[in-house]
Design an enzyme around this catalytic site. Structure first.
Site, PDB file in Angstrom:
ATOM      1  N   SER A 283       0.831  -1.199   0.000  1.00  0.00           N
ATOM      2  CA  SER A 283       0.000   0.000   0.000  1.00  0.00           C
ATOM      3  C   SER A 283       0.865   1.248   0.000  1.00  0.00           C
ATOM      4  CB  SER A 283      -0.907  -0.033   1.236  1.00  0.00           C
ATOM      5  OG  SER A 283      -1.870   0.974   1.177  1.00  0.00           O
ATOM      6  N   ASN A 284       0.224   2.397  -0.067  1.00  0.00           N
ATOM      7  CA  ASN A 284       0.916   3.672   0.070  1.00  0.00           C
ATOM      8  C   ASN A 284       0.529   4.279   1.411  1.00  0.00           C
ATOM      9  OD1 ASN A 284       1.925   3.390  -2.478  1.00  0.00           O
ATOM     10  ND2 ASN A 284       0.735   5.031  -3.375  1.00  0.00           N
ATOM     11  N   ARG A 285       1.397   5.079   1.978  1.00  0.00           N
ATOM     12  CA  ARG A 285       1.066   5.715   3.254  1.00  0.00           C
ATOM     13  C   ARG A 285       0.144   6.905   2.980  1.00  0.00           C
ATOM     14  NH1 ARG A 285       6.084   7.347   6.492  1.00  0.00           N
ATOM     15  NH2 ARG A 285       4.527   7.763   8.081  1.00  0.00           N
ATOM     16  N   SER A 286      -1.063   6.821   3.469  1.00  0.00           N
ATOM     17  CA  SER A 286      -2.002   7.924   3.330  1.00  0.00           C
ATOM     18  C   SER A 286      -3.095   7.742   4.365  1.00  0.00           C
ATOM     19  CB  SER A 286      -2.627   7.904   1.923  1.00  0.00           C
ATOM     20  OG  SER A 286      -3.773   8.732   1.892  1.00  0.00           O
TER      21      SER A 286
ATOM     22  N   VAL B  31      -2.541   6.477  -5.020  1.00  0.00           N
ATOM     23  CA  VAL B  31      -2.828   5.244  -5.760  1.00  0.00           C
ATOM     24  C   VAL B  31      -1.542   4.436  -5.912  1.00  0.00           C
ATOM     25  CG1 VAL B  31      -3.774   4.310  -7.910  1.00  0.00           C
ATOM     26  CG2 VAL B  31      -4.581   6.530  -7.055  1.00  0.00           C
TER      27      VAL B  31
END
Ligand code: C5P
Length: 220
Positions: free
Chosen positions: A29-32, A97
């Protein structure tokens, strides 16, 4: 009290990270946190817009008045956005994304092997949702985001041109993750404009004001 600068407008917002499955219990995932996207969706609603958000997994409740479609992966987000984009006047692409998904994701949990060899993952690129929406004939007026770790101006301006969007909002990733304040820089065809450091809520309101103004100016 917010002036209704987006009254009668339909705004589509993506927010949060996407998650790409490795197996049923593991993801990339991406950090958000989703805070910025949610704050923008809320500010757009307060400004009178009909707001639909397509959100990756976050811990946040949907903002009051905002409709939310929940997705997990980038490809699901792509599908949901493309189904809605033609109805929107403005598309604000805030989601972090994932650039790739795992081609050889497993339906069963991957087990450790006796020799403890790590699995080999194979990646394929995800669709660039923003670039695709920006390329639609009769599509919405698009705003992109860019979180960079260095050379913000150079990368952000290049990204704005590559994606074909009139407005791109940049910030430095290490300053913005999981904190409540944000220093945004706006990039357009004329150059860069640094907004003051504000809470994500106030920055969102200010940004919505700018977006409303520029969208109106872009209309024939
Ligand atoms: O290419 P990069 O991820 O840095 O671009 C960031 C901008 O593009 C953001 O607005 C993000 O929401 C959008 N994006 C997208 N689909 C992707 C990758 C990024 O919509 N696959």
């Amino acid at each position: 009290f917010q002036p209704k600068v987006l009254a009668g407008k339909r705004v589509l917002v993506t927010a949060g990270p996407t998650m790409e499955r490795i197996d049923p219990v593991r993801v990339i995932s991406n950090r958000s946190s989703g805070k910025t996207g949610y704050a923008i969706a809320q500010a757009a609603f307060e400004a009178g817009a009909d707001v639909l958000m397509v959100s990756g997994p976050t811990a946040l409740p949907p903002p009051y008045g905002v409709k939310r479609i929940d997705v997990e992966s980038a490809r699901q987000m792509h599908q949901a956005v493309m189904a809605q984009a033609h109805r929107a006047d403005i598309f604000i692409s805030v989601a972090a994304v994932a650039d790739w998904h795992v081609v050889n994701a497993s339906d069963d949990k991957l087990k450790k092997t006796p020799d403890n060899a790590p699995p080999s993952l194979e990646f394929a690129p995800n669709p660039d949702i923003l670039a695709e929406v920006a390329g639609l004939a009769d599509g919405p007026w698009c705003v992109g985001f860019a979180a960079e770790t260095s050379n913000l101006h150079e990368h952000a301006q290049a990204k704005r041109e590559r994606k074909g969007v009139p407005l791109l909002v940049g910030n430095l990733a290490q300053e913005v993750m999981h904190v409540d304040d944000t220093s945004l820089v706006l990039f357009d065809e004329h150059g860069a404009y640094a907004m003051p450091t504000l809470s994500k809520k106030d920055a969102a309101r200010e940004l919505v004001r700018v977006i409303a103004q520029r969208h109106a100016a872009s209309q024939p």
